[in-house]
Design an enzyme around this catalytic site. Structure first.
Site, PDB file in Angstrom:
ATOM      1  N   HIS A 133      25.918  35.911  28.824  1.00  0.00           N
ATOM      2  CA  HIS A 133      27.303  35.438  28.977  1.00  0.00           C
ATOM      3  C   HIS A 133      28.049  35.514  27.637  1.00  0.00           C
ATOM      4  O   HIS A 133      28.997  34.781  27.397  1.00  0.00           O
ATOM      5  CB  HIS A 133      27.359  34.015  29.556  1.00  0.00           C
ATOM      6  CG  HIS A 133      26.953  33.980  31.001  1.00  0.00           C
ATOM      7  ND1 HIS A 133      27.854  34.113  32.032  1.00  0.00           N
ATOM      8  CD2 HIS A 133      25.752  33.870  31.588  1.00  0.00           C
ATOM      9  CE1 HIS A 133      27.203  34.062  33.189  1.00  0.00           C
ATOM     10  NE2 HIS A 133      25.922  33.919  32.943  1.00  0.00           N
ATOM     11  N   THR A 134      27.579  36.391  26.786  1.00  0.00           N
ATOM     12  CA  THR A 134      28.267  36.613  25.520  1.00  0.00           C
ATOM     13  C   THR A 134      29.130  37.874  25.586  1.00  0.00           C
ATOM     14  O   THR A 134      30.058  38.022  24.799  1.00  0.00           O
ATOM     15  CB  THR A 134      27.241  36.779  24.375  1.00  0.00           C
ATOM     16  OG1 THR A 134      26.213  37.665  24.818  1.00  0.00           O
ATOM     17  CG2 THR A 134      26.609  35.454  23.994  1.00  0.00           C
ATOM     18  N   SER A 152      20.416  44.306  37.511  1.00  0.00           N
ATOM     19  CA  SER A 152      21.545  45.189  37.310  1.00  0.00           C
ATOM     20  C   SER A 152      21.520  46.439  38.194  1.00  0.00           C
ATOM     21  O   SER A 152      21.803  47.542  37.743  1.00  0.00           O
ATOM     22  CB  SER A 152      21.547  45.533  35.826  1.00  0.00           C
ATOM     23  OG  SER A 152      22.633  46.241  35.470  1.00  0.00           O
ATOM     24  N   SER A 153      21.216  46.217  39.470  1.00  0.00           N
ATOM     25  CA  SER A 153      21.164  47.361  40.383  1.00  0.00           C
ATOM     26  C   SER A 153      22.559  47.935  40.636  1.00  0.00           C
ATOM     27  O   SER A 153      22.692  49.152  40.827  1.00  0.00           O
ATOM     28  CB  SER A 153      20.485  46.979  41.689  1.00  0.00           C
ATOM     29  OG  SER A 153      21.104  45.857  42.244  1.00  0.00           O
ATOM     30  N   SER A 154      23.604  47.107  40.608  1.00  0.00           N
ATOM     31  CA  SER A 154      24.933  47.696  40.870  1.00  0.00           C
ATOM     32  C   SER A 154      25.394  48.573  39.704  1.00  0.00           C
ATOM     33  O   SER A 154      25.931  49.663  39.918  1.00  0.00           O
ATOM     34  CB  SER A 154      25.985  46.643  41.237  1.00  0.00           C
ATOM     35  OG  SER A 154      25.894  45.550  40.400  1.00  0.00           O
ATOM     36  N   ASP A 201      25.827  45.615  31.249  1.00  0.00           N
ATOM     37  CA  ASP A 201      24.880  46.292  32.141  1.00  0.00           C
ATOM     38  C   ASP A 201      25.105  47.803  32.161  1.00  0.00           C
ATOM     39  O   ASP A 201      24.158  48.595  32.136  1.00  0.00           O
ATOM     40  CB  ASP A 201      24.978  45.713  33.554  1.00  0.00           C
ATOM     41  CG  ASP A 201      24.649  44.226  33.578  1.00  0.00           C
ATOM     42  OD1 ASP A 201      24.165  43.713  32.555  1.00  0.00           O
ATOM     43  OD2 ASP A 201      24.895  43.578  34.610  1.00  0.00           O
ATOM     44  N   TYR A 209      30.214  32.787  38.465  1.00  0.00           N
ATOM     45  CA  TYR A 209      30.299  33.670  37.292  1.00  0.00           C
ATOM     46  C   TYR A 209      31.742  33.703  36.786  1.00  0.00           C
ATOM     47  O   TYR A 209      32.013  33.513  35.589  1.00  0.00           O
ATOM     48  CB  TYR A 209      29.807  35.076  37.673  1.00  0.00           C
ATOM     49  CG  TYR A 209      29.781  36.052  36.517  1.00  0.00           C
ATOM     50  CD1 TYR A 209      28.647  36.215  35.742  1.00  0.00           C
ATOM     51  CD2 TYR A 209      30.903  36.824  36.202  1.00  0.00           C
ATOM     52  CE1 TYR A 209      28.615  37.122  34.679  1.00  0.00           C
ATOM     53  CE2 TYR A 209      30.889  37.728  35.150  1.00  0.00           C
ATOM     54  CZ  TYR A 209      29.742  37.867  34.398  1.00  0.00           C
ATOM     55  OH  TYR A 209      29.727  38.766  33.348  1.00  0.00           O
TER      56      TYR A 209
END
Ligand code: GAF
Length: 385
Positions: free
Chosen positions: A31-32, A123-125, A169, A221
């Site tokens: 979250h940086t 991180s599949s998307s 990602d 998120y």
């Protein structure tokens, strides 16, 4: 190669090529990215594969082994956010973002396959976007630099699929190198490859899929992002990256915003500390120290950023009890995976950690976790054709 066989079964004939884009784990810096800070991801051996061939006409024809419904047809003319929903929004979004950047996308058929566990926060998307981006640019003979592909894939995710992520990602999937972690400054977008081969130092990396499914689109998120922006606004700085010492967060009177800012500040520091440790391989305690920082980051994500979930907390606790040097949740949170630093296979290996985590889940009546050995791998590439 399963994507190629899916291509033959659905479309007939051979694909012109097969492209693979990896998922990622993140060693430090959670979250940086959307706070203009630092991240340190590495690419996984697992990823998304696209077998593809050009076709006449301005359209994409898409199918996926993981989405066994109908083949999806996407017209390339007039493509706009909102017109394609579900999984196909990611590849369609890449075509849209490529065209928006001035690259003419060829008509194409794509068959997609993935060996990343679904919903595991690996991180599949982004991998789907990056595999599509490589396939479409190669088929179209488009020479688009990787750094530009990163921003194109991110636009697909943010503006077309409507998921408000940062840039980590897509950067990991397109820019990582085997045996390295990628230090990315999310403000300048400067990158550097940091040698990262735990096996050399008698350590290993274990991913624990907690089987609590992770979704980025569910609102939490986005709420964290908004809280960080509000904290920066009240502190009078452009973003939380600009915090220069922890004491400055004390001026935030809202305790929630103070905790959010504290996490972002401390996790940015931890990224830089891990990089310094990795760049000083002579130290005898490098991996013990990295382990300590991992666990410290988990506590920060759990207590300050409040994005952990019960299965992750239990997995971290059990992994430590089983002999891990450190462990933490990775990714956006509220489901997904834990990364543990474990003894190398040549030593006692990850067996005791796996046993401890499996036992902890069984005692609570939870679905058994899934384990994956994580080995820092190469970024997206053509694998055949
Ligand atoms: C998700 C997002 F996609 C990333 O951009 C990043 O913010 C991460 O959560 C948290 O570090 O993976």
């Amino acid at each position: 190669m399963k994507a190629a066989s899916l291509f033959r079964a659905r479309f007939g004939g051979e694909p012109d090529g097969v492209w693979l884009a990896p998922g990622r784990a993140n060693l430090m810096g959670e979250h940086t990215d959307y706070n203009d800070g630092f991240v340190l991801p590495f690419a996984l051996g697992q990823g998304v594969t696209a077998a593809a061939a050009g076709q006449t006409g301005r359209r994409l024809t898409l199918c996926s082994r993981q989405e066994p419904g109908d083949v999806v047809e996407v017209g390339l003319d007039g493509l706009a956010p909102g017109l394609v929903t579900g999984w196909a929004a990611y590849p369609a979004g890449v075509a849209w973002a490529l065209e928006a950047a001035g690259h003419r996308v060829p008509g194409a058929c794509l068959a997609i396959d993935s060996d990343l566990p679904a919903g595991a926060g690996l991180s599949s998307s982004a991998a789907l976007e990056c595999a599509t981006a490589l396939a479409l640019t190669s088929l179209g003979g488009l020479d688009v630099p990787r750094a530009e592909l990163v921003t194109i894939a991110r636009r697909a995710e943010n503006e077309f699929a409507g998921v408000p992520t940062g840039i980590m990602d897509q950067s990991a999937s397109l820019l990582c190198r085997a045996g390295h972690a990628l230090l990315l400054d999310c403000r300048s977008l400067e990158t550097s490859q940091v040698p990262f081969d735990p096996a050399v130092a008698g350590a290993g990396l274990l991913l624990i899929n907690t089987r609590a499914r992770h979704e980025l689109a569910d609102g939490e998120y986005g709420r964290r992002r908004a809280e960080c922006e509000e904290a920066a606004r009240r502190l009078g700085i452009p973003s939380l990256r600009d915090l220069t010492n922890l004491a400055d967060t004390d001026s935030l009177t809202d305790p929630v915003l103070r905790r959010r800012a504290r996490h972002v500040f401390s996790d940015n520091q931890r990224v830089l500390e891990v990089v310094a440790l990795l760049r000083d391989p002579g130290r005898p305690d490098t991996y013990r120290e990295i382990g300590r920082l991992l666990t410290q980051a988990h506590v920060s994500l759990r207590d300050d950023f409040e994005v952990s979930w019960p299965e992750a907390d239990a997995a971290v606790e059990a992994a430590l009890a089983g002999g891990a040097a450190g462990a933490r949740m990775i990714g956006g949170g509220f489901g997904g995976s834990v990364l543990a630093l474990v003894p190398a296979a040549s030593d006692q290996g990850s067996g005791p950690v796996r046993d401890a985590v499996t036992g902890a889940f069984a005692r609570r009546g939870w679905t058994a976790p899934e384990f994956l050995d994580a080995i820092p791998a190469d970024s997206a590439r053509q694998v055949s054709g």
